[in-house]
Design a protein around this motif. Structure first.
Motif, PDB file in Angstrom:
ATOM      1  N   HIS A 110       0.835  -1.201   0.000  1.00  0.00           N
ATOM      2  CA  HIS A 110       0.000   0.000   0.000  1.00  0.00           C
ATOM      3  C   HIS A 110       0.874   1.256   0.000  1.00  0.00           C
ATOM      4  CE1 HIS A 110      -3.436   2.410   2.136  1.00  0.00           C
ATOM      5  NE2 HIS A 110      -3.267   2.788   0.897  1.00  0.00           N
ATOM      6  N   ALA A 111       1.907   1.262   0.826  1.00  0.00           N
ATOM      7  CA  ALA A 111       2.795   2.424   0.903  1.00  0.00           C
ATOM      8  C   ALA A 111       3.461   2.698  -0.446  1.00  0.00           C
ATOM      9  CB  ALA A 111       3.848   2.209   1.988  1.00  0.00           C
ATOM     10  N   TRP A 112       3.940   1.652  -1.118  1.00  0.00           N
ATOM     11  CA  TRP A 112       4.606   1.837  -2.419  1.00  0.00           C
ATOM     12  C   TRP A 112       3.614   2.362  -3.465  1.00  0.00           C
ATOM     13  CZ3 TRP A 112       8.875   3.107  -4.350  1.00  0.00           C
ATOM     14  CH2 TRP A 112       9.142   2.929  -5.711  1.00  0.00           C
ATOM     15  N   THR A 113       2.367   1.891  -3.412  1.00  0.00           N
ATOM     16  CA  THR A 113       1.335   2.405  -4.317  1.00  0.00           C
ATOM     17  C   THR A 113       1.125   3.895  -4.086  1.00  0.00           C
ATOM     18  OG1 THR A 113       0.234   0.269  -4.434  1.00  0.00           O
ATOM     19  CG2 THR A 113      -1.105   2.192  -4.988  1.00  0.00           C
ATOM     20  N   LEU A 114       1.110   4.307  -2.825  1.00  0.00           N
ATOM     21  CA  LEU A 114       0.924   5.721  -2.507  1.00  0.00           C
ATOM     22  C   LEU A 114       2.115   6.559  -2.972  1.00  0.00           C
ATOM     23  CD1 LEU A 114      -0.706   5.431   1.028  1.00  0.00           C
ATOM     24  CD2 LEU A 114      -1.824   5.930  -1.152  1.00  0.00           C
ATOM     25  N   VAL A 115       3.323   6.031  -2.837  1.00  0.00           N
ATOM     26  CA  VAL A 115       4.497   6.749  -3.347  1.00  0.00           C
ATOM     27  C   VAL A 115       4.356   6.935  -4.861  1.00  0.00           C
ATOM     28  CG1 VAL A 115       6.996   6.588  -3.748  1.00  0.00           C
ATOM     29  CG2 VAL A 115       6.054   6.077  -1.491  1.00  0.00           C
ATOM     30  N   GLY A 116       3.924   5.901  -5.564  1.00  0.00           N
ATOM     31  CA  GLY A 116       3.705   6.018  -7.004  1.00  0.00           C
ATOM     32  C   GLY A 116       2.659   7.057  -7.349  1.00  0.00           C
ATOM     33  N   ASN A 117       1.574   7.116  -6.570  1.00  0.00           N
ATOM     34  CA  ASN A 117       0.537   8.138  -6.791  1.00  0.00           C
ATOM     35  C   ASN A 117       1.105   9.537  -6.593  1.00  0.00           C
ATOM     36  OD1 ASN A 117      -1.299   6.093  -7.258  1.00  0.00           O
ATOM     37  ND2 ASN A 117      -2.257   6.243  -5.249  1.00  0.00           N
ATOM     38  N   PHE A 118       1.923   9.711  -5.553  1.00  0.00           N
ATOM     39  CA  PHE A 118       2.552  11.000  -5.297  1.00  0.00           C
ATOM     40  C   PHE A 118       3.454  11.403  -6.458  1.00  0.00           C
ATOM     41  CE2 PHE A 118       6.529  12.997  -3.800  1.00  0.00           C
ATOM     42  CZ  PHE A 118       6.029  14.259  -3.526  1.00  0.00           C
ATOM     43  N   ILE A 119       4.242  10.468  -6.964  1.00  0.00           N
ATOM     44  CA  ILE A 119       5.138  10.771  -8.079  1.00  0.00           C
ATOM     45  C   ILE A 119       4.332  11.234  -9.293  1.00  0.00           C
ATOM     46  CG2 ILE A 119       6.734   9.751  -9.746  1.00  0.00           C
ATOM     47  CD1 ILE A 119       7.724   7.953  -7.376  1.00  0.00           C
ATOM     48  N   GLN A 120       3.225  10.579  -9.562  1.00  0.00           N
ATOM     49  CA  GLN A 120       2.402  10.921 -10.730  1.00  0.00           C
ATOM     50  C   GLN A 120       1.708  12.264 -10.587  1.00  0.00           C
ATOM     51  OE1 GLN A 120       2.277   9.316 -13.694  1.00  0.00           O
ATOM     52  NE2 GLN A 120       3.926   8.106 -12.797  1.00  0.00           N
ATOM     53  N   THR A 121       1.181  12.550  -9.383  1.00  0.00           N
ATOM     54  CA  THR A 121       0.363  13.759  -9.209  1.00  0.00           C
ATOM     55  C   THR A 121       1.120  14.924  -8.599  1.00  0.00           C
ATOM     56  OG1 THR A 121      -0.406  13.193  -6.979  1.00  0.00           O
ATOM     57  CG2 THR A 121      -1.688  12.323  -8.851  1.00  0.00           C
ATOM     58  N   GLY A 122       2.121  14.620  -7.770  1.00  0.00           N
ATOM     59  CA  GLY A 122       2.822  15.683  -7.040  1.00  0.00           C
ATOM     60  C   GLY A 122       1.999  16.272  -5.917  1.00  0.00           C
ATOM     61  N   VAL A 123       0.863  15.641  -5.604  1.00  0.00           N
ATOM     62  CA  VAL A 123      -0.064  16.165  -4.594  1.00  0.00           C
ATOM     63  C   VAL A 123      -0.180  15.169  -3.447  1.00  0.00           C
ATOM     64  CG1 VAL A 123      -2.402  17.040  -4.176  1.00  0.00           C
ATOM     65  CG2 VAL A 123      -1.352  17.312  -6.440  1.00  0.00           C
ATOM     66  N   PRO A 124       0.553  15.379  -2.362  1.00  0.00           N
ATOM     67  CA  PRO A 124       0.519  14.419  -1.249  1.00  0.00           C
ATOM     68  C   PRO A 124      -0.780  14.408  -0.477  1.00  0.00           C
ATOM     69  CG  PRO A 124       1.888  16.291  -0.684  1.00  0.00           C
ATOM     70  CD  PRO A 124       1.506  16.454  -2.137  1.00  0.00           C
ATOM     71  N   GLY A 125      -1.523  15.495  -0.496  1.00  0.00           N
ATOM     72  CA  GLY A 125      -2.761  15.567   0.271  1.00  0.00           C
ATOM     73  C   GLY A 125      -3.781  14.536  -0.143  1.00  0.00           C
TER      74      GLY A 125
END
Length: 133
Positions: A110-125
């Motif tokens: 789950h954490a790695w998926t979230l890191v990937g989402n952050f990389i794609q969007t640049g939006v941590p919120g």
């Protein structure tokens, strides 16, 4: 997509390399997967060209914790996904193990998926609920 990152060194297990690398996401993923196969690691990642926001991911076994640094003075922990079996877990932060409340633990997948989402969007919120430290 280019990312700038540091991580636990593969050649010196348990030691964080502060040398920043700039690569595509695949280079970061390869490094992460090798750390995961060894059972623990730590990484810091940001989108290339911006100093912040920056995420850190520390993990041991299948337990991970994500920090967010919005700027040099503001940090937060991502609230966990309820998977912690213990009240306190230890995960690497740079060169040391650090204890975290189980309230902030996620599975590594789950954490790695979230890191990937952050990389794609640049939006941590958008990753979940944050608790400012």
């Amino acid at each position: 997509m280019r990312v700038t990152w540091t991580a636990t060194a593969l050649e010196s297990p348990g030691r964080h390399s502060a040398v920043e690398r700039d690569s595509d996401v695949g280079g970061l993923a390869d490094h992460f997967n090798e750390l995961r196969s060894r059972g623990q690691g730590y990484l810091e990642v940001r989108r290339s060209g911006s100093e912040f926001p920056r995420l850190t991911l520390g993990f041991q076994g299948d337990q991970a914790v994500i920090h967010l640094f919005d700027d040099a003075e503001t940090s937060s922990l991502l609230v966990g996904d309820g998977t912690a079996a213990a009240a306190v877990v230890d995960v690497p932060v740079m060169d040391d193990l650090a204890a975290f409340s189980g309230d902030f633990v996620l599975t590594v997948t789950h954490a790695w998926t979230l890191v990937g989402n952050f990389i794609q969007t640049g939006v941590p919120g958008e990753l979940g609920e944050w608790c400012e430290l």
